[in-house]
Design a protein around this motif. Structure first.
Motif, short mmCIF file in Angstrom:
data_model
loop_
_atom_site.label_atom_id
_atom_site.label_comp_id
_atom_site.label_asym_id
_atom_site.label_seq_id
_atom_site.Cartn_x
_atom_site.Cartn_y
_atom_site.Cartn_z
N LEU A 1 0.50 -1.10 0.09
CA LEU A 1 0.04 0.25 0.14
C LEU A 1 0.40 1.64 -0.26
O LEU A 1 0.43 2.10 -0.70
CB LEU A 1 -1.05 0.13 0.92
N LYS A 2 1.76 1.41 0.46
CA LYS A 2 2.52 2.59 0.60
C LYS A 2 3.65 2.74 -0.37
O LYS A 2 2.95 3.57 -1.14
CB LYS A 2 4.19 2.31 1.97
N VAL B 1 0.87 4.08 -2.66
CA VAL B 1 0.39 5.63 -2.63
C VAL B 1 1.69 6.45 -3.03
O VAL B 1 2.20 6.93 -3.42
CB VAL B 1 -0.03 5.16 -1.06
N TRP C 1 1.91 7.53 -6.36
CA TRP C 1 0.50 8.54 -6.76
C TRP C 1 1.30 9.65 -5.83
O TRP C 1 0.99 10.36 -7.08
CB TRP C 1 -0.62 7.51 -5.93
N GLN C 2 1.64 9.64 -5.07
CA GLN C 2 2.11 11.36 -4.53
C GLN C 2 3.25 11.17 -5.47
O GLN C 2 2.94 12.26 -5.81
CB GLN C 2 2.40 10.79 -3.14
N ARG D 1 -8.30 11.12 -6.35
CA ARG D 1 -8.01 11.91 -5.55
C ARG D 1 -7.41 10.39 -4.20
O ARG D 1 -7.60 10.96 -3.17
CB ARG D 1 -8.51 12.88 -4.86
N LEU D 2 -7.55 9.44 -3.86
CA LEU D 2 -8.17 8.72 -3.20
C LEU D 2 -8.52 9.10 -1.79
O LEU D 2 -8.35 8.68 -1.13
CB LEU D 2 -6.15 8.43 -3.00
N GLN D 3 -9.85 9.18 -2.47
CA GLN D 3 -10.51 9.58 -1.02
C GLN D 3 -10.99 9.10 -1.24
O GLN D 3 -12.31 8.68 0.30
CB GLN D 3 -11.19 11.41 -0.91
N ILE E 1 -12.12 4.68 -2.14
CA ILE E 1 -10.66 3.58 -2.83
C ILE E 1 -11.81 2.34 -2.82
O ILE E 1 -12.74 2.00 -1.79
CB ILE E 1 -9.38 2.77 -2.09
N LEU F 1 -5.46 9.77 4.36
CA LEU F 1 -6.07 9.74 3.14
C LEU F 1 -7.60 9.92 2.69
O LEU F 1 -8.35 10.52 1.93
CB LEU F 1 -5.72 8.10 1.47
N LEU F 2 -8.10 8.54 3.50
CA LEU F 2 -9.53 8.98 3.62
C LEU F 2 -11.10 9.36 4.95
O LEU F 2 -11.56 9.37 4.52
CB LEU F 2 -9.76 6.84 3.46
N ARG G 1 -7.86 14.33 7.54
CA ARG G 1 -7.61 14.58 6.22
C ARG G 1 -7.80 16.25 6.33
O ARG G 1 -6.63 17.25 5.71
CB ARG G 1 -8.38 14.19 4.64
#
Ligand SMILES: Cc1cc2nc3c(=O)[nH]c(=O)nc-3n(C[C@H](O)[C@H](O)[C@H](O)COP(=O)(O)OP(=O)(O)OC[C@H]3O[C@@H](n4cnc5c(N)ncnc54)[C@H](O)[C@@H]3O)c2cc1C
Ligand SMILES: Cc1cc2nc3c(=O)[nH]c(=O)nc-3n(C[C@H](O)[C@H](O)[C@H](O)COP(=O)(O)OP(=O)(O)OC[C@H]3O[C@@H](n4cnc5c(N)ncnc54)[C@H](O)[C@@H]3O)c2cc1C
Lengths: 682, 682
Positions: free
Chosen positions: A64-65, A68, A71-72, A126-128, A130, B673-674, B679
């Motif tokens: 996951l890290k 992410v 992506w960042q 925006r990965l808000q 998933i 993120l979520l 956030r």
């Protein structure tokens, strides 16, 4: 070993940088990759030193890290999509976002209405939120029409009631569902006004956004450890009468009105969903070459430096004591053994073939995509059959090829540090997911048999099965090869592969007709009782296609002078070897059908040997041309510099089991047995 | 699925209990196993519930605990050696004691003097010391003569100085060496009075008995994670001029006197060490049937209950709402698909064949052992060749067979809970250790070529290669099969397999002679350039032997009336299928050599189909007859009761990743993120 690696490279007759640039669309692309490797390896989440030592939990968090993190990086550094794809392949740490990127967002794009897209896509990007894609159930995979999860429209509340009616109906497998996803695209059987309309797609939120806890009525968790891919949290999911709003149904094609009236999709809907399948299968075909070439690179580099003795001991004390020089026999790199080179060179040829096939497959998809946007779905049936058959063949070749590479490395190939076990264990799922390979071959077979029938009825055949139209004449054609060298000719090779494909297609059609009492049926008992023959025919059909593509690509490169004479000649030999390898696999069919004589078949082996010998000096440069950075392979045996033993030892030293000298069993298990002091106290 | 399992069993035409008792030497043995299962599963170290969830460290500790636990049970309960062996197989948790039991103690027994045995064996048997066998080095495996670790005799101090002169000379692989062993049998190159006498065995203490820390001059650790077998701590080891007493050398055969004079071994020494190899390879042959039959049991049971739909939904609410019954097509267990059954039934036949081969191999070894104690080593060359070739063939078949079984299980076969990935990953090492399979085939080939030459010289041939003496006549013999059913006959089958073996042996000898410019050499470049042909010939030779053994065992059982007519008939069909499967693999050789016509070869496929169809109703009972307790298989898919989905779900629920609802990445990765609240704070 480092000297050996250098010596091997010096033997090469062509420039691997040239071929590498050709394979990767130019030197600048290769340079860009080097920069990305620097970027990745400088990040804590990009460091691979401990990759083979992780617990399941660490793998999950690490995957996951990494995702992410990438992506960042892309957002901050304004990197291109191409950079992102390259980074993903370099890091190779699949994580809980795989399905979000690979299925959730694409399905919203293809099946959501504009309003639905406006609602979900920005948050997704925006990965808000998933998402994942939840289709398969414990009891239902291949047979999608059998799905049992239901979404029943309740006109009173204008909601759907989503429910899991049985144990078998538990969703099972969706990637990222276990612990990561907040939303799913749910495939559920739609009921409206009392009628069953079969599986449809819904967007369902499953976890609370502030606490990540499952919402009421929802049971969700990780399905547990797998053979590989453990950084992904594949999950299970059950619903207990969960209510979701009407607009949770993806309504671009079919709809349910407020009153509960079902509006069926236009005919193009099915075509669109076929197109999605074609796309996913095309990417699997593309990746097959990627994975096989990694394994072949590792095995070729290692077997080129693996000797069974060092040339001398070089130990000062021994020399000081005036011992006579050790009488150690001169020793070969194991790649010089006939059995090793006749395994690895053919796999090199196959890896090149798959790489070329992957590119052509993506090209075909892209030109279909362009046509489709003009409303032209004409090539879809052909493309669907081809992509299914090639998905199966290419993943079969790659899975078996990775394991063959591993075996050639002897004991050290069994170490995770070699990179090969992880490659195999994470790769083999490709033979199963997105359609089990047997089922995939059968999709291609369906198309093939239809063409056989059309040809028999005198209809014109186009596309990949065109050769069937002249099948009648071919039946008594004979192989024209008279020396082993004749087998190098693409014309002879393709003629023989065509003959096998035509012969097996006719045979399978016959078996199928016989099973149906004279009638050819495409399902039911006759079909299911004929699948072995159908699969053989489909394999031969796509094998021919695969080789034809290699021939076409090599000829195109030559006619465009894309490569110098040396590299181009080596590539041609690889292509010739590829044909011979496929023909050897088909040799019993060639003989059984009377196309070849025993002598001609024997010449195939002779020619394989000749081609392998001729290619041998270029083995390492052919591996180098795939241009994998050490960072990407993460293999003690596949290092470019050949320093394999130091790498193995370095890796062992940091293994967690070596954190203490006594090891984790000392106090509890071993001391009571072994320590005289403790034993005397017991 | 539970009903399906029962229905399947009801279709069977024979009593699986009868066949099980036959295969396991009587019902009492089976009962005893049930008791041992109870005993094991009641112990904390014997519980398998969490076996697929362990970290490397937990596996290591768990494996040791299980082995020590069984050892203590045996002592306390005064259990027999046979019980011990059965428990080890039932628990299947290899640990750091494997090499202590399998190599350290046996080597002391075979190569130690009486005084050495008196010194080391009692402590070994009480587990007051734990040993391993350290031969392989980082740079030297197959080629034992290339070992570099040295033991130099120092006349002044009457000690050996043990030293690791290079990186490549690090010992690498010995099981239990990493964190468990206190002692090793070290294979090191003996130097005395300035001369190199090659590898010899020494007993060396490596760890302090009170603290378990490495002794001065010793570097030792675990080599790191592997594809499988991670409960075993394979280790590395290096010496920096470590002094050991003169009597640390195992001196039963060769000796070094106090003055440093080397006394060479008597000729029987080499024979003794060949005998040890034969024994180890024989046990690998025996175990191959064990492992393949486990995989086939799992896959057969699962595919017999795996349907793609349930027959009805049975969901009360839906019924209450008066929905019309779901129109789900009637659905097959996937074992009824041609492709699945034509994969699994042949593997069932192979598993039976390997089980019979394993028993015969052990019988052969035991009768050799009896002869040897009378000083008769006559059969050793034949036994050495056979055990090498069979080691390679049987492990190849089993490794490929396990993976084929796994694939037949679709997606669920990828779950560790299915048992199949672990079986594969822990099994494949058998293709490599104790002699890489290619190297093993070549051992058999050496013997075979010698016999070809002897036959050509008109010398009488005995033993397994006897058929070579009539090879001259055979060359123009033709296959006498005229209907597909003819292929059922063992006589036709064996004639064809013999023909292939003779043909390939002659071919390989020719290739070898040509490579040697007319002279047949058994090493060097000509040999190494001919290994592909030599390996093919060896394979065909042992395949013939394997089938002959199946035929002999079935006929012996019939003539001794060891089984009733029903069971005996089914076994005969399996044997027939086994022959057909081997012949299909050899069909291009049969055709190329002109022994079979295309029609005859085609009939092989027809006959395979007929036999598979005929055996299909007995599939599950044939699997049941292997009589694996659920405890042993530890497979959610291989459960006898067919309750596969519940088992998968139960297993997922206790997976450590499900310890919390949010999962291990929530706080660090996902919440920022979520979670809207978090956030907004960032
Ligand atoms: C690593 C992994 C990730 C996955 N990720 C997802 C995901 O994110 N979302 C999701 O929804 N699903 C996912 N899946 C599920 C996957 O799509 C299915 O496992 C796959 O489609 C195979 O179906 P199955 O498991 O039902 O196999 P089965 O159909 O049970 O296959 C069992 C056997 O039956 C044979 N068989 C079945 N049907 C036929 C037929 N018609 N003709 C001939 N033979 C047949 C097969 O060849 C096979 O040998 C994943 C699976 C894996 C392994
Ligand atoms: C799980 C495991 C446990 C082990 N446990 C122990 C242990 O306890 N103690 C111990 O001492 N060792 C142990 N070993 C080491 C093991 O015995 C060797 O790995 C094995 O003998 C193979 O040798 P290698 O690794 O040197 O292979 P290599 O010889 O390096 O093989 C590499 C390739 O070369 C080919 N090749 C090599 N020589 C020839 C030849 N002459 N002709 C043709 N082809 C050739 C092989 O076929 C293979 O394809 C273990 C290994 C494993 C994997």
């Amino acid at each position: 070993p480092m000297d050996d690696a250098a010596r091997e490279r010096a033997r090469s007759t062509f420039d691997s940088n040239e071929l590498a640039a050709f394979l990767h669309d130019g030197e600048d692309k290769l340079q860009r990759r080097e920069e990305l490797v620097k970027l990745l390896s400088s990040q804590p989440w990009g460091d691979k030193t401990h990759r083979y030592f992780l617990t399941r939990e660490q793998e999950y968090v690490g995957g996951l890290k990494a995702m992410v993190g990438m992506w960042q990086q892309m957002r901050q550094g304004r990197l291109s999509l191409e950079d992102g794809i390259a980074m993903r392949s370099l890091a190779y740490f699949p994580g809980g976002l795989e399905l979000h990127i690979g299925m959730f967002i694409p399905t919203l794009l293809s099946q959501g209405t504009p309003e639905q897209q406006a609602k979900w896509l920005p948050m997704s990007n925006r990965l808000q939120i998933i998402g994942t894609y939840a289709q398969t159930e414990l009891g239902h995979g291949t047979f999608v029409r059998g799905l049992q999860t239901v979404a029943v429209y309740d006109e009173a509340s204008r909601e759907f009631v989503v429910h899991t009616p049985s144990l078998e109906a538990h969703k099972w497998w969706p990637g990222g569902l276990g612990k990561t996803a907040t939303h799913v695209i749910l495939m559920a059987r739609l009921f409206a006004q009392g009628r069953d309309y079969g599986p449809h797609a819904f967007v369902v939120q499953i976890r609370d956004m502030a606490t990540h806890l499952p919402l009421p009525g929802i049971t969700v968790g990780d399905i547990g450890p797998k053979m590989g891919f453990n950084s992904v949290d594949n999950g299970y999911l059950a619903f207990d009468h969960v209510r979701i709003p009407r607009d949770a149904m993806l309504m671009r094609f079919s709809q349910v009105t407020e009153e509960g009236r079902y509006v069926p999709p236009p005919p193009d809907n099915q075509k669109a969903s076929y197109a999605t399948m074609v796309y996913v299968r095309a990417t699997i075909v593309r990746d097959s070459g990627d994975f096989l070439s990694r394994a072949v690179t590792i095995a070729t580099r290692y077997t080129a430096v693996r000797r069974q003795t060092a040339s001398k001991l070089g130990e000062p004390e021994l020399q000081a004591r005036q011992l006579p020089p050790l009488l150690l026999p001169a020793c070969w790199p194991v790649l010089d053994y006939d059995n090793v080179q006749q395994t690895l060179l053919p796999l090199l040829a196959r890896a090149y073939s798959l790489v070329f096939m992957g590119r052509s497959m993506m090209d075909m998809y892209n030109s279909f995509d362009a046509a489709r946007s003009r409303g032209d779905f004409g090539v879809l049936p052909e493309l669907h059959a081809l992509s299914s058959g090639l998905k199966a063949l290419c993943t079969d070749i790659t899975a078996a090829g990775i394991e063959a590479c591993r075996r050639q490395c002897g004991g050290h190939g069994y170490m995770l540090a070699s990179g090969l076990p992880t490659l195999f264990n994470s790769y083999v799922q490709n033979c199963t997911w997105e359609g089990d390979n047997s089922v995939m071959y059968l999709q291609a077979a369906r198309y093939l048999v239809k063409n056989v029938l059309a040809a028999q009825a005198g209809k014109p055949i186009t596309g990949s099965a065109k050769y069937l139209s002249s099948a009648a004449q071919q039946a008594d054609a004979k192989c024209g090869v008279s020396t082993a060298d004749d087998w190098r000719s693409p014309a002879h090779q393709l003629a023989a592969l065509t003959r096998v494909a035509a012969q097996l297609a006719a045979q399978a059609t016959q078996v199928l007709a016989r099973a149906g009492g004279g009638r050819v049926a495409f399902d039911g008992e006759p079909w299911n009782n004929s699948t072995v023959d159908l699969i053989r025919a489909a394999r031969a059909h796509v094998a021919l296609y695969l080789h034809q593509n290699f021939v076409d690509c090599v000829e195109a490169a030559a006619s465009q002078r894309a490569l110098g004479a040396a590299a181009s000649g080596v590539l041609r030999e690889l292509m010739q070897l590829h044909g011979v390898v496929l023909l050897l696999e088909a040799s019993s069919d060639l003989l059984e059908g009377g196309y070849c004589s025993g002598r001609q078949a024997g010449m195939l082996r002779e020619q394989q040997r000749a081609l392998v010998r001729s290619l041998r000096p270029n083995a390492i440069s052919l591996a180098d041309s795939f241009a994998y950075p050490d960072y990407q392979l993460n293999s003690a045996l596949g290092r470019k510099d050949g320093n394999v033993y130091q790498a193995l030892l370095d890796s062992a030293r940091i293994s967690p089991l070596n954190a203490t000298h006594e090891g984790p069993a000392w106090k509890e298990v071993l001391e009571p047995l072994l320590s005289p002091a403790v034993r005397s106290r017991l």
